[in-house]
Motif scaffolding. Sequence first.
Motif, PDB file in Angstrom:
ATOM      1  N   TYR A 305       0.820  -1.216   0.000  1.00  0.00           N
ATOM      2  CA  TYR A 305       0.000   0.000   0.000  1.00  0.00           C
ATOM      3  C   TYR A 305       0.856   1.270   0.000  1.00  0.00           C
ATOM      4  O   TYR A 305       0.362   2.344   0.330  1.00  0.00           O
ATOM      5  CB  TYR A 305      -0.891   0.022   1.236  1.00  0.00           C
ATOM      6  CG  TYR A 305      -2.276  -0.571   1.044  1.00  0.00           C
ATOM      7  CD1 TYR A 305      -3.399   0.247   0.901  1.00  0.00           C
ATOM      8  CD2 TYR A 305      -2.473  -1.937   1.017  1.00  0.00           C
ATOM      9  CE1 TYR A 305      -4.668  -0.290   0.747  1.00  0.00           C
ATOM     10  CE2 TYR A 305      -3.738  -2.490   0.864  1.00  0.00           C
ATOM     11  CZ  TYR A 305      -4.831  -1.648   0.719  1.00  0.00           C
ATOM     12  OH  TYR A 305      -6.081  -2.177   0.555  1.00  0.00           O
ATOM     13  N   GLU A 308      -0.566   4.388  -1.758  1.00  0.00           N
ATOM     14  CA  GLU A 308      -1.755   4.936  -1.070  1.00  0.00           C
ATOM     15  C   GLU A 308      -1.357   5.686   0.197  1.00  0.00           C
ATOM     16  O   GLU A 308      -1.931   6.741   0.503  1.00  0.00           O
ATOM     17  CB  GLU A 308      -2.722   3.806  -0.729  1.00  0.00           C
ATOM     18  CG  GLU A 308      -3.456   3.219  -1.923  1.00  0.00           C
ATOM     19  CD  GLU A 308      -2.643   2.186  -2.706  1.00  0.00           C
ATOM     20  OE1 GLU A 308      -3.177   1.610  -3.663  1.00  0.00           O
ATOM     21  OE2 GLU A 308      -1.461   1.957  -2.348  1.00  0.00           O
ATOM     22  N   PHE A 309      -0.368   5.148   0.927  1.00  0.00           N
ATOM     23  CA  PHE A 309       0.077   5.838   2.134  1.00  0.00           C
ATOM     24  C   PHE A 309       0.750   7.169   1.787  1.00  0.00           C
ATOM     25  O   PHE A 309       0.528   8.184   2.461  1.00  0.00           O
ATOM     26  CB  PHE A 309       1.034   4.956   2.942  1.00  0.00           C
ATOM     27  CG  PHE A 309       0.337   3.937   3.804  1.00  0.00           C
ATOM     28  CD1 PHE A 309      -0.500   4.333   4.839  1.00  0.00           C
ATOM     29  CD2 PHE A 309       0.519   2.583   3.603  1.00  0.00           C
ATOM     30  CE1 PHE A 309      -1.150   3.407   5.645  1.00  0.00           C
ATOM     31  CE2 PHE A 309      -0.116   1.637   4.395  1.00  0.00           C
ATOM     32  CZ  PHE A 309      -0.954   2.050   5.412  1.00  0.00           C
ATOM     33  N   ALA A 311       0.166   9.030  -0.782  1.00  0.00           N
ATOM     34  CA  ALA A 311      -0.880   9.965  -1.207  1.00  0.00           C
ATOM     35  C   ALA A 311      -1.629  10.557  -0.020  1.00  0.00           C
ATOM     36  O   ALA A 311      -2.112  11.693  -0.087  1.00  0.00           O
ATOM     37  CB  ALA A 311      -1.862   9.253  -2.139  1.00  0.00           C
ATOM     38  N   ALA A 312      -1.693   9.798   1.077  1.00  0.00           N
ATOM     39  CA  ALA A 312      -2.376  10.272   2.289  1.00  0.00           C
ATOM     40  C   ALA A 312      -1.427  10.998   3.230  1.00  0.00           C
ATOM     41  O   ALA A 312      -1.832  11.378   4.332  1.00  0.00           O
ATOM     42  CB  ALA A 312      -3.023   9.097   3.009  1.00  0.00           C
ATOM     43  N   LEU A 330      -4.614   0.922   8.438  1.00  0.00           N
ATOM     44  CA  LEU A 330      -4.980  -0.081   7.439  1.00  0.00           C
ATOM     45  C   LEU A 330      -5.788  -1.215   8.065  1.00  0.00           C
ATOM     46  O   LEU A 330      -6.736  -1.723   7.457  1.00  0.00           O
ATOM     47  CB  LEU A 330      -3.709  -0.626   6.782  1.00  0.00           C
ATOM     48  CG  LEU A 330      -3.889  -1.596   5.613  1.00  0.00           C
ATOM     49  CD1 LEU A 330      -4.759  -0.980   4.516  1.00  0.00           C
ATOM     50  CD2 LEU A 330      -2.533  -2.013   5.052  1.00  0.00           C
ATOM     51  N   ARG A 448      -6.396  -4.459  -2.742  1.00  0.00           N
ATOM     52  CA  ARG A 448      -6.370  -3.068  -2.258  1.00  0.00           C
ATOM     53  C   ARG A 448      -7.773  -2.514  -2.016  1.00  0.00           C
ATOM     54  O   ARG A 448      -8.094  -1.379  -2.365  1.00  0.00           O
ATOM     55  CB  ARG A 448      -5.602  -2.173  -3.238  1.00  0.00           C
ATOM     56  CG  ARG A 448      -4.107  -2.490  -3.324  1.00  0.00           C
ATOM     57  CD  ARG A 448      -3.369  -1.423  -4.144  1.00  0.00           C
ATOM     58  NE  ARG A 448      -1.939  -1.623  -4.103  1.00  0.00           N
ATOM     59  CZ  ARG A 448      -1.245  -2.342  -5.007  1.00  0.00           C
ATOM     60  NH1 ARG A 448      -1.907  -2.931  -6.007  1.00  0.00           N
ATOM     61  NH2 ARG A 448       0.060  -2.458  -4.918  1.00  0.00           N
ATOM     62  N   GLU A 451      -9.809   0.387   3.034  1.00  0.00           N
ATOM     63  CA  GLU A 451      -9.689   1.841   2.930  1.00  0.00           C
ATOM     64  C   GLU A 451      -8.711   2.410   3.956  1.00  0.00           C
ATOM     65  O   GLU A 451      -8.636   1.951   5.098  1.00  0.00           O
ATOM     66  CB  GLU A 451     -11.052   2.493   3.139  1.00  0.00           C
ATOM     67  CG  GLU A 451     -12.083   2.129   2.086  1.00  0.00           C
ATOM     68  CD  GLU A 451     -13.408   2.814   2.360  1.00  0.00           C
ATOM     69  OE1 GLU A 451     -13.434   4.063   2.398  1.00  0.00           O
ATOM     70  OE2 GLU A 451     -14.418   2.114   2.557  1.00  0.00           O
ATOM     71  N   ILE A 452      -7.969   3.432   3.524  1.00  0.00           N
ATOM     72  CA  ILE A 452      -7.085   4.191   4.406  1.00  0.00           C
ATOM     73  C   ILE A 452      -7.752   5.529   4.701  1.00  0.00           C
ATOM     74  O   ILE A 452      -8.011   6.313   3.774  1.00  0.00           O
ATOM     75  CB  ILE A 452      -5.706   4.407   3.749  1.00  0.00           C
ATOM     76  CG1 ILE A 452      -4.956   3.082   3.625  1.00  0.00           C
ATOM     77  CG2 ILE A 452      -4.879   5.409   4.539  1.00  0.00           C
ATOM     78  CD1 ILE A 452      -3.634   3.200   2.903  1.00  0.00           C
TER      79      ILE A 452
END
Length: 653
Positions: A305, A308-309, A311-312, A330, A448, A451-452
């Motif tokens: 991930y 995604e991490f 991006a957050a 997560l 995937r 959701e984060i």
Amino acid sequence: MVWKTDGQDRLARSLEALIDDIDHKFPDRDRHNDGTIGDTRHRALGNKTDHNPHVHRDGAGIVTALDVTHDPEHGFDAQAFADSLREERDRRIKYVIFNGQIFSSTVDPWKWRRRNQGPGDHSEHIHISVIDDPALYDDPSPWTYDLSGVPLSPSPVFPPRLRRGDSGPAVVDLQTLLGIEADGDFGEDTDAAVRAFQLRNNLFVDGVVGSHTWGILLASSTVRPAAAPEVRLTAEAIEEIVRLAAGSPLIRQKWSGSLAPRGYIKGMAVAFAHVYAKWKARDAAALIMAAADGGKEATDALAWYAAEFRAAGMENASSGPAPLRHLFVLLIGLGMRESGGKYNEGRDVSADNTDAETAEAGLFQMSWNARAASSELPRLFALHSKGDDDGYLSIFQEGVRPRETANFGTGEGVAFQKLCKSRPIFAVETAAVGMRVLRKHWGPISRREAEIRPEADALLRKVQEVVDAIAVAPVPQDVPVPRDVPLPQHFPVPASLDPVHLLLLVIAALLKEKPMQDASSAQGQGDPLRIVLATLLQSLAAGRPAVAGDLAVDPRPAVRPDAAVPQPVTADPLALVLPMLLQALVQGLAPSAAAGGTALAPKPPAPIPPATLPPTPIAGPVDLLGALSGVQSQGGAAAGGTSPSSYRRSSKP
């Protein structure tokens, strides 16, 4: 792609046809353990292995062996593939090896038998050798096998192959098994420890840790180091964390159209606090959870991930609270995807996994067959099986309708299912370790779909502040080693000779030269320093821990009621050292936030007179000296092991 030719030697045509067919049918499969021509280790074996080109035709050396990576997640189940080959009885087959078993076309034909080569033998891949006859090994006819409808294989899953330069949670687990400092980085010290273990266990010494090495290491490690103390949050801390969770926007947010049970958000916040406190106490499982992202996408959910991490705004490049917190972010998303946040969820009724090994249970739908991925998973099972509290069950129950769900099978597998549902903190901790070492265990993670939520990270930051501000009471651990569960060894050794170590050595030398007292003057009393040193030596020789009570010597001479009061004598200067050492001992055995950098232990009690010291366990003579000096001794004995590194890489038939 695997090696097929180098212009001088080549792969048998039959095996070229087989690997091309497998690649065509399973294009997304893992190929990291595929192999044909042997590496340095195999070349040294000469014609003892089919991975060497010892058969010749038209001036070329022919390799008559192929290894194919076991990857049931993407359809290629090596056990099912082997069974299909055995049933088809292809005339080209010489022998096939997988997961410690072998069948041959000539020896006890087409029947599985044990290889007896130790744990982890050919568990990452299947080995196929073809007969040394050019009419057979160069026959490119299509191979017949059928893997349709094959369920997920329960065959053992080993941690990822590791070598120097790697980092992450699997390295932490390796270092814990080796009994060395678990920092998550595979550097010079870890490499030396692995090579030493390989040498002692007759493994190929190359510093690479593969499935065979993991198997031998897990099987040979039967004694754990003294674990960091289990911790319990104070009632005040739990109340504050529950209040924070109740006020978090996460309570009111929908996950795929559904709100989370109020108890789920509160329970996960408290569970994070619990694990964060364990991390501060250097618990091995928590260290795995909090390791940096080492880039191992095949096994580590944080690496999988990573985009995604980022991006957050959540970075996991360094070990510590950040990756631990993000792992729980997560986990919160995974729990909502797998169980809707319901602690008592049973298995997915649409699945066929109904045996004790594969039946899923609890918040994260985890099953017992994941345990081989980390030595910490069986340890957590043993620890929580004798837990004397509810594992925060009363918190997770809020907003969930109580109901019984079925358990499947017998033995440890069914006990695992029950424990996941009756003790949510166990489900959380095992899933948290599993997510760092076996991410393919969860389909929603591989797809995937979990959701984060940044709101989850914001809540956990506040929880972290609560734990940093309060004291957490340590709970003594006495966890038995479960039957057939291998656990690691640890042999503490001093990193250097500090002044107190040196002082004791000087005292020992002085005592050696000190003249013996006559019997009359020695009657009824003992030289305190002699007793201290004798106790340490006796403990060392017997292999048992020294305890402070053994060393609590009242320096005053024993006086019989009818004896005359002795006249004062000049004090022995060496004997005066003992009270100072004992005082240092008392202080050294009670770490505090000031001394140890954490708030995981209560403040040290007031000094106790030596004659009334309680029998506080000390890890051993070396750690005793470290306690006296206020310097913690470092672990240093080595252990580790491996199978071949890469192809040129394959496994000995």
